[in-house]
Scaffold this motif. Structure first.
Motif: not given
Length: 502
Positions: A297-308, A313-325
């Motif tokens: 209900x917040x105006x600022x939503x939270x999200x699940x984000x699955x790199x494809x 299909x799921x594809x592991x990606x390294x985002x903002x310096x974090x280990x790939x997933x």
């Protein structure tokens, strides 16, 4: 002697165990049978005698063919070699029993899924990409000498001004088909590229090379995100993330009783202190949906984000310096005005020696209005890129759950106490979800067993004998968790992850 081979066998031919493994077809062009005992096969240019075919393994009939499996699994039989082929290109050779006479020696280029590499006819020494593999039979001569995917005239990335885009391939006699809605191009979907395209708004292409209606190259995704001049000059001491929702309005996804499906999005990630240029640090095709319970209900939503990948299909990606997933959370610190509570608590928990999600702050621009051009008006504020909790050597390092001989199970598992969209409710009324294994992956028997284990935990918690409690729970971690929850003023106690480890 080598008629054709396949280094990326995904659905062409199975061995006796039903496995899609690398294979090579050897042919006998003579009128006499050939006993293969003592012949050598190798994928190492410096060691042509790497593997010797055993005595009595096989004989090729006159004008016949034989398949050898290059699967690094000699225990399956005498026709299985102790090595595999390199899909990115390599060497394959066959040498006579004297160890010196070369019968075939091929330095082959990068290969493609379910496309064979071989000769157009038995007398030819020139190898081609064979569009119709024929293991165990005379080769189909339909082939091309050069084989490639789709090349785009402009690199993927961010743009301000419209531009002209062309696509090409080095594959002779091929056509390029593409879509911009995420579907796989094919007979009934997509367009055939003919003339240059004028790109004016954010566009994500899914493209491939075709011959005679058959796709002969892997699918490729190419992302172009349009930004206006003001956003192009935006800079920050934090990383910046741009997401094109492709017309989906996430603000309407508020129902607590709905498990929202992932909606395709295109994104660009920029490291801290980097302006929004044509070349992001990472581009990602992904699926995104609203997560959480009361936070929906917040105006600022939270999200699940699955790199494809291109086929979603799921594809592991390294985002903002974090280990790939492939699985991520875009956490919205809306209720927490400091914006830092989750981040600090995770780091404190980690400092105590426990596994804890890694995090990275960033500023988000999300285009949901359908105009397919990101502007300053699409600013969503500060978010926290957060790792999901899942079984992984880099996240939750636990083993898997396996059936035991006595009908029970052994190994490790993880569950979540929740307040919405539960998978089951315990006898004491606790709402729970399966995490590892997931609800989709766990067998009915495994689910029943996990529920039984949680029932034992509840019985011990509500028992008058405190020693029962200590036998089913790791007391130090439980106390640390409660102290940390009080210290961080975490009122969301209904969302708790628990794991059992052998």
């Amino acid at each position: 002697m080598v008629a054709e081979f396949m280094a990326l066998n995904e659905q062409t031919l199975t061995d006796e165990a039903g496995e899609f493994d690398d294979w090579v077809e050897l042919s006998n062009t003579s009128n006499e049978p050939v006993d293969l005992a003592g012949y050598y096969v190798s994928n190492d240019a410096e060691d042509p005698t790497l593997w010797q075919i055993p005595q009595g393994a096989a004989t090729i009939a006159p004008k016949g063919h034989l398949i050898l499996w290059l699967d690094n699994d000699v225990e399956q039989g005498p026709l299985h070699a102790p090595f595999k082929l390199a899909g990115e290109g390599g060497t394959l050779s066959v040498t006579a029993p004297d160890g010196e006479t070369s019968l075939s020696s091929i330095d082959y280029p990068a290969q493609h899924p379910d496309i064979a590499f071989g000769t157009a006819n038995p007398t030819s020494e020139d190898f081609l990409f064979l569009l119709t593999p024929t293991p165990g039979d005379v080769n189909d001569s339909t082939g091309v000498s050069e084989f490639g995917g789709v090349s785009f005239s402009r690199d993927a990335g961010v743009f301000r001004e419209s531009f002209e885009l062309s696509m090409s391939t080095i594959t002779d006699g091929a056509t390029i088909k593409y879509t911009t809605d995420g579907r796989e191009p094919g007979l009934f979907a997509g367009k055939t590229f003919t003339d240059p395209l004028q790109i004016e708004t954010s566009t994500t292409f899914t493209a491939a090379v075709y011959i005679g209606g058959r796709r002969i190259s892997p699918l490729q995704t190419q992302i172009y995100l349009a930004v206006d001049a003001e956003l192009a000059s935006f800079d920050s001491t934090l990383p910046v993330v741009l997401i094109d929702a492709r017309g989906h309005d996430f603000t309407k996804d508020t129902s607590l009783n709905t498990e929202f499906e992932a909606s395709p999005v295109a994104s660009a990630f920029f490291d801290a202190n980097k302006t929004i240029t044509e070349s992001p640090n990472q581009l990602a095709y992904a699926g995104m949906h609203v997560r959480g319970a009361s936070s929906r209900a917040w105006p600022k939503k939270q999200y699940r984000f699955e790199t494809w990948g291109p086929s979603q299909e799921d594809r592991a990606v390294r985002l903002l310096g974090l280990p790939a997933d492939a699985d991520w959370i875009l956490a919205a610190p809306y209720f927490d005005r400091s914006l830092m509570r989750n981040h600090l608590t995770f780091r404190w928990w980690e400092a105590l020696g426990y596994e804890s999600p890694r995090t990275q702050f960033f500023e988000l621009f999300l285009d949901m209005d359908g105009d397919q051009r990101l502007t300053l008006a699409d600013y969503q504020g500060i978010y926290v890129l957060t790792e999901t909790i899942k079984r992984s050597g880099k996240r939750l390092d636990i083993g898997s759950l396996k059936p035991a001989d006595d009908g029970s199970f052994e190994g490790s598992y993880a569950i979540e106490a929740t307040n919405v969209n539960q998978h089951w409710v315990s006898r004491k009324g606790t709402r729970l979800k399966y995490v590892e294994p997931s609800d989709a992956a766990a067998s009915p028997q495994a689910k029943d067993w996990i529920q039984d284990q949680f029932t034992k935990l509840e019985d011990a918690v509500f028992s008058d004998d405190f020693s029962d409690y200590r036998q089913v729970i790791d007391l130090p971690s439980h106390l640390d968790y409660d102290i940390m929850r009080e210290l961080s003023r975490n009122i969301d106690g209904a969302s708790t992850f628990m794991s059992f480890r052998e």
